[in-house]
Scaffold this active site. Structure first.
Site, PDB file in Angstrom:
ATOM      1  CG  HIS A 127      -1.882   1.944   1.103  1.00 23.04           C
ATOM      2  ND1 HIS A 127      -1.036   0.912   0.780  1.00 23.04           N
ATOM      3  CD2 HIS A 127      -1.399   2.465   2.255  1.00 23.04           C
ATOM      4  CE1 HIS A 127      -0.091   0.819   1.696  1.00 23.04           C
ATOM      5  NE2 HIS A 127      -0.288   1.758   2.601  1.00 23.04           N
ATOM      6  CG  HIS A 177       0.908  -2.106   5.100  1.00 25.39           C
ATOM      7  ND1 HIS A 177      -0.394  -1.853   5.396  1.00 25.39           N
ATOM      8  CD2 HIS A 177       1.482  -0.893   4.867  1.00 25.39           C
ATOM      9  CE1 HIS A 177      -0.604  -0.543   5.346  1.00 25.39           C
ATOM     10  NE2 HIS A 177       0.511   0.065   5.023  1.00 25.39           N
ATOM     11  CD  GLU A 229       6.102  -0.078   3.193  1.00 29.66           C
ATOM     12  OE1 GLU A 229       5.697  -0.640   4.221  1.00 29.66           O
ATOM     13  OE2 GLU A 229       6.112   1.172   3.071  1.00 29.66           O
TER      14      GLU A 229
HETATM   15  N1  ADE Z   1       2.213   2.978   8.720  1.00 25.96           N
HETATM   16  C1  ADE Z   1       2.019   4.134   8.072  1.00 25.96           C
HETATM   17  N2  ADE Z   1       2.571   4.065   6.847  1.00 25.96           N
HETATM   18  C2  ADE Z   1       3.108   2.830   6.720  1.00 25.96           C
HETATM   19  C3  ADE Z   1       3.800   2.150   5.696  1.00 25.96           C
HETATM   20  N3  ADE Z   1       4.092   2.717   4.518  1.00 25.96           N
HETATM   21  N4  ADE Z   1       4.221   0.888   5.934  1.00 25.96           N
HETATM   22  C4  ADE Z   1       3.968   0.301   7.093  1.00 25.96           C
HETATM   23  N5  ADE Z   1       3.312   0.900   8.092  1.00 25.96           N
HETATM   24  C5  ADE Z   1       2.882   2.147   7.907  1.00 25.96           C
HETATM   25 ZN    ZN Z   2       0.749   2.068   4.370  1.00 22.66          ZN
END
Ligand code: ADE
Ligand code: ZN
Length: 336
Positions: A13, A193, A196
């Protein structure tokens, strides 16, 4: 105590645009004649105070504006791979955001040719293996993602998977179901993703609608016991980024990070750096600081390293070779 920096590992990642160190931003801006908002490297770095994902994304997209020529993309990836190799990374699966470049008029070919030349040279110089993963910006339209996928088709042999990044909340995986269906039909693997800033429902959608092989972040999965059971049973890896989560206030501080809970729950968690130039550390620092904050044991560090190889998209023979190297490193640390 095992040396977590030298421990062989895969990084899964990592946004190549997030490895753009201020010194290199200034160097490339000068050679391309691009004006920057900040007068000095120190002033730019001082602006790296984030309150959430969007506050980071604003400055991240601004930094990458100076990238114009194939050589710029080459230099960016070459710098990352050199640092990664010095931190035990044997294999890297590297995200890039094509729309952040093509929407500024940089041809898709310039981006992919520059990055893939650096990947090939790093393999020859340091023996590091790598793949490219192309991410769609989820705050742009599904139509734009589909056009980007079509642009990538001539480069299918250079791009192993498609992913989904940028502003999560309000842009659920469902928005990209048709694009991901097409990507899989064209032979790409899929990641996204999810979980988060968005809740567990984003992770469910990534699994059920986008059929992802891995979930990027996924930290909020722990809020949903049925989801944890699904991830555990199917051994779906999570590419966790502890220092990123603290900087973007997904978790309050490293001692509260759920990484150990994930391991205790039997999840295939991995440790990664996300955007190391912005979040205060590369993968080695993520391992060392998280191990100290959570009191991880040598066995847990070895499990994290093995998980990263298991979760990678490399062939089985290379996986076996890397896993054996981890075993040898663990055995010699245990007998030291
Ligand atoms: N682009 C770069 N880093 C990211 C992250 N942590 N979450 C979503 N998009 C991203
Ligand atoms: Zn990311």
């Amino acid at each position: 105590m095992i040396d977590a920096v030298r421990l062989p590992k895969a990084e899964l990642h990592l946004h190549i645009e997030g490895t753009f160190e201020p010194e290199l931003i200034f160097e490339i801006a000068a050679r391309n004649g691009v004006a920057l908002k900040y007068p000095t490297v120190e002033a730019l770095r001082a602006a790296y105070e984030f309150t959430d994902l969007q506050s980071f994304l604003d400055i991240y997209y601004e930094g990458m504006n100076v990238l114009r020529e194939e050589r710029d993309y080459y230099d960016l990836a070459a710098a990352y791979l050199r640092r990664a190799a010095a931190q035990g990374v044997r294999h890297a699966e590297i995200f890039f955001d094509p729309q952040a470049h093509t929407d500024r008029g940089v041809p898709f070919a310039v981006v992919v040719e520059g990055l893939s030349a650096a990947l090939a040279d790093a393999r020859a110089s340091f023996g590091i293996t790598s793949h490219l993963i192309m991410c769609f910006l989820r705050d742009l339209s599904a139509q734009s993602a589909m056009e980007t996928l079509e642009r990538a088709l001539p480069y299918r042999d250079r791009i192993i998977a498609v992913g989904l990044d940028s502003a999560e909340v309000g842009n659920p995986p469902a928005k990209f179901q048709a694009v991901f269906d097409r990507a899989r039909a064209e032979g790409f693997l899929t990641v996204a993703h999810a979980g988060e800033e968005g809740g567990p429902e984003y992770v469910w959608e990534a699994l059920d609608l986008l059929r992802v092989s891995r979930v990027d972040h996924g930290v909020r999965s722990l809020e949903d016991a049925a989801l944890v059971e699904r991830l555990r049973r199917q051994r779906i890896p999570l590419t966790v980024c502890p220092l990123s989560n603290v900087k973007l206030r997904v978790v309050n501080d490293l001692t509260k990070h759920p990484l150990k809970k994930m391991l205790d729950a039997g999840l295939v968690a991995t440790v990664n750096s996300d955007d190391p130039a912005y979040f205060g550390g590369y993968v080695g620092e993520n391992f060392v600081q998280t191990a100290a904050a959570l009191g991880l044991t040598d066995d847990e560090l070895v499990t994290l390293a093995k998980n990263s190889i298991e979760a990678s998209f490399i062939d089985d023979a290379t996986k076996r070779a890397y896993l054996e190297e981890i075993e040898r490193t663990a055995a010699s640390a245990a007998s030291a």
